[in-house]
Design an enzyme around this catalytic site. Structure first.
Site, PDB file in Angstrom:
ATOM      1  N   HIS A  82       0.848  -1.197   0.000  1.00 56.07           N
ATOM      2  CA  HIS A  82       0.000   0.000   0.000  1.00 56.07           C
ATOM      3  C   HIS A  82       0.875   1.236   0.000  1.00 56.07           C
ATOM      4  O   HIS A  82       1.857   1.313   0.732  1.00 56.07           O
ATOM      5  CB  HIS A  82      -0.905   0.016   1.238  1.00 56.07           C
ATOM      6  CG  HIS A  82      -1.772   1.238   1.287  1.00 56.07           C
ATOM      7  ND1 HIS A  82      -2.913   1.360   0.531  1.00 56.07           N
ATOM      8  CD2 HIS A  82      -1.645   2.403   1.972  1.00 56.07           C
ATOM      9  CE1 HIS A  82      -3.462   2.546   0.758  1.00 56.07           C
ATOM     10  NE2 HIS A  82      -2.715   3.198   1.625  1.00 56.07           N
ATOM     11  N   ASP A 161     -15.090   2.928   7.464  1.00 53.88           N
ATOM     12  CA  ASP A 161     -14.108   3.915   7.001  1.00 53.88           C
ATOM     13  C   ASP A 161     -14.729   4.921   6.044  1.00 53.88           C
ATOM     14  O   ASP A 161     -14.414   6.103   6.092  1.00 53.88           O
ATOM     15  CB  ASP A 161     -12.923   3.220   6.323  1.00 53.88           C
ATOM     16  CG  ASP A 161     -11.896   4.245   5.849  1.00 53.88           C
ATOM     17  OD1 ASP A 161     -11.329   4.938   6.718  1.00 53.88           O
ATOM     18  OD2 ASP A 161     -11.690   4.377   4.638  1.00 53.88           O
ATOM     19  N   ARG A 168     -14.589  12.919   8.986  1.00 56.41           N
ATOM     20  CA  ARG A 168     -13.311  13.549   9.347  1.00 56.41           C
ATOM     21  C   ARG A 168     -12.969  14.670   8.380  1.00 56.41           C
ATOM     22  O   ARG A 168     -12.431  15.709   8.769  1.00 56.41           O
ATOM     23  CB  ARG A 168     -12.201  12.487   9.358  1.00 56.41           C
ATOM     24  CG  ARG A 168     -12.298  11.532  10.538  1.00 56.41           C
ATOM     25  CD  ARG A 168     -11.418  10.305  10.314  1.00 56.41           C
ATOM     26  NE  ARG A 168     -10.048  10.695  10.045  1.00 56.41           N
ATOM     27  CZ  ARG A 168      -9.195   9.978   9.307  1.00 56.41           C
ATOM     28  NH1 ARG A 168      -9.566   8.814   8.781  1.00 56.41           N
ATOM     29  NH2 ARG A 168      -7.971  10.407   9.105  1.00 56.41           N
ATOM     30  N   SER A 183      -7.576   3.728   9.525  1.00 59.23           N
ATOM     31  CA  SER A 183      -8.278   3.813   8.245  1.00 59.23           C
ATOM     32  C   SER A 183      -7.560   2.964   7.188  1.00 59.23           C
ATOM     33  O   SER A 183      -8.168   2.128   6.509  1.00 59.23           O
ATOM     34  CB  SER A 183      -8.346   5.287   7.823  1.00 59.23           C
ATOM     35  OG  SER A 183      -8.698   5.429   6.471  1.00 59.23           O
ATOM     36  N   LYS A 187      -8.604  -1.272   5.880  1.00 61.65           N
ATOM     37  CA  LYS A 187      -8.920  -1.621   4.491  1.00 61.65           C
ATOM     38  C   LYS A 187      -8.029  -2.745   3.982  1.00 61.65           C
ATOM     39  O   LYS A 187      -8.465  -3.634   3.251  1.00 61.65           O
ATOM     40  CB  LYS A 187      -8.792  -0.369   3.608  1.00 61.65           C
ATOM     41  CG  LYS A 187      -9.964   0.600   3.830  1.00 61.65           C
ATOM     42  CD  LYS A 187      -9.819   1.875   3.035  1.00 61.65           C
ATOM     43  CE  LYS A 187      -8.903   2.857   3.721  1.00 61.65           C
ATOM     44  NZ  LYS A 187      -8.980   4.235   3.224  1.00 61.65           N
TER      45      LYS A 187
HETATM   46  N1  URA Z   1      -5.666   7.525   3.496  1.00 60.97           N
HETATM   47  C1  URA Z   1      -6.608   6.746   4.071  1.00 60.97           C
HETATM   48  O1  URA Z   1      -6.955   5.709   3.520  1.00 60.97           O
HETATM   49  N2  URA Z   1      -7.152   7.130   5.224  1.00 60.97           N
HETATM   50  C2  URA Z   1      -6.806   8.263   5.866  1.00 60.97           C
HETATM   51  O2  URA Z   1      -7.336   8.555   6.930  1.00 60.97           O
HETATM   52  C3  URA Z   1      -5.835   9.084   5.266  1.00 60.97           C
HETATM   53  C4  URA Z   1      -5.283   8.681   4.085  1.00 60.97           C
END
Ligand code: URA
Ligand code: CA
Length: 448
Positions: A82, A161, A168, A183, A187
């Site tokens: 990632h 999320d 947010r 977050s 994922k």
């Molecule tokens: N990328 C994400 O997936 N989540 C965040 O909170 C910030 C950047």
């Protein structure tokens, strides 16, 4: 349990229990906790932080808020990569085939681009015929046979999320390390990876602008991985200038092909070798990084990585001839070269990746809003890097465009993206630090 009590507890800086965190996440996703209470909770986390156990519990509560992909039918250790998002960063298109050619499965679900950063799925769709949706069964079968499949995210992964991130975004609580780390990690965990290699970007073109913050985010994510049994390593890498030399979908695919053909050196290739070596070590494919790197270099030189790319494209319905003839990719109608002005003679001091990413988006390569259409052919190629010496008239970038009025807008961003110096400039190192469960190692002379 009352939501207000949990908000107050966190506001006072106390640590929440696992049941309390699960209560918040589940009830928020199911609509029983209103946005105003969750917003207050996020703000309390922003100011008070969370300890390692809390962040790991938050991550797992979020991951379990929707579908959890089961990659168990795929043979071998499944590692996912990632990146926190860069410009001219087409790592997945090189790294995927490269690692798969080494025999390590890459079952990758990627996203589309948003804002100034591109997305792997859009890039792949610039290959004529390439299908980015596969059924779960076809996906697993392909990874078992070919060691690689690249598809778009499907299914209801981490609804917590989606809802929290939107909240947010409008409550000033995005830049909180526990919230960002949970977050991202939720994922990746929901997508089924056993182990993770993270590329945490830092610099003008990245989400994290300061090295200390990027290292702290990397450490938090590595600790989450440790707590939840998904070993994670992170490289903290520079986004002070674009990673590669192409920005825009088809142009980035072309660059990836050039790297796979062994025709192109530079930062993109280097980062793929570094991340790839971490993946090979994590899966036990090699004993150490050096062995991993040598193996991967050989796969580039022998053409095995390019062959794997060809097989991938063919398997997903694309025209594999693009691997030999990149003119089969979508082509823009016009080109415009931006040259150095006489007063710019000297050295390239900085290249603003974010501004160039926005310029490419302005040309049509990216989306300002989630559902905007994009133009796969447009974007730009960069001809200089930080530290390069330039003389008047030397090309800095070539813009590929389809609409004149968009070109005019983009040019207003491209010119000021380059800054110059009369005296020599040392380029930023590509990698600042390696973060593993053993701790942080500073690299390339960077101090912690
Ligand atoms: N990328 C994400 O997936 N989540 C965040 O909170 C910030 C950047
Ligand atoms: Ca990317």
């Amino acid at each position: 349990m009352r939501t207000v009590d949990l908000i107050v507890k966190k506001r006072k800086g106390e640590a929440l229990e696992q049941e309390e965190i699960e209560f918040l996440v589940q009830n928020y996703v199911e609509g029983r906790i209103p946005d105003y209470q969750m917003a207050a909770f996020c703000m309390a986390v922003y100011f008070q932080g969370m300890n390692t156990a809390e962040v790991a519990q938050l991550t797992m509560a979020m991951a379990h808020s929707g579908e959890m992909v089961d990659l168990a039918p795929i043979t071998g250790v499944k590692v996912d990569k990632h990146s926190t998002g860069g410009v001219a960063d087409t790592t997945t298109l090189v790294l995927g085939p490269l690692v798969a050619a080494a025999g390590v499965p890459m079952a990758k679900m990627s996203g589309r681009g948003l804002g100034h950063t591109g997305g792997t799925i859009d890039k792949l769709e610039s290959i004529p015929g390439f299908q980015t949706t596969l059924s779960r069964e076809a996906f697993i079968k392909q990874v078992n046979e070919l060691k690689i499949a690249l598809v778009g995210q499907s299914g209801n992964l981490v609804p917590a999320d989606k809802k929290l991130y939107a909240l947010r975004d409008v409550t000033g609580t995005v830049p909180s390390i526990p919230l960002i780390a949970s977050s991202i990690m939720s994922k990746k965990i929901a997508a089924g990876a056993d182990k993770l290699v993270l590329d945490v970007k830092v610099g003008s073109g990245a989400f994290m602008k300061k090295k200390e913050d990027a290292i702290a985010l990397a450490e938090t994510m590595v600790q989450i991985g440790e707590q939840v049994g998904r070993e994670t390593v992170a490289l903290v890498t520079s986004m002070e200038e674009p990673l590669g030399t192409a920005i825009g979908n088809a142009l980035e695919v072309e660059e990836a092909i050039l790297v796979l053909q062994g025709q192109k050196q530079g930062a993109l290739r280097e980062l793929c070798l570094l991340l790839g070596a971490e993946i090979l070590v994590l899966t036990g494919r090699v004993r150490d990084r050096q062995e991993g790197r040598t193996l991967l270099e050989n796969l580039l030189i022998s053409g095995a990585a390019l062959e794997k790319f060809v097989a991938l494209v063919a398997a997903q319905g694309g025209n594999p001839a693009v691997a030999q003839d990149t003119s089969l990719l979508p082509q823009a109608a016009g080109q415009e070269v931006v040259q150095a002005l006489p007063e710019q003679e000297g050295y390239v001091a900085a290249i603003d990746a974010e501004r160039l990413g926005v310029a490419a988006m302005t040309l049509g390569a990216g989306r300002a809003e989630k559902d905007d259409p994009i133009d796969l052919a447009v974007g730009m190629k960069l001809h200089v890097r930080q530290g390069d010496r330039v003389t008047a008239g030397q090309p800095l970038a070539t813009l590929y465009y389809n609409k004149r009025e968009k070109l005019e807008q983009a040019l207003k961003l491209v010119r000021p993206a380059f800054r110059f110096s009369q005296t020599p400039v040392a380029p930023e190192p590509l990698v600042y630090a390696l973060v593993t469960k053993k701790g942080v190692t500073a690299l390339n002379g960077h101090s912690l």
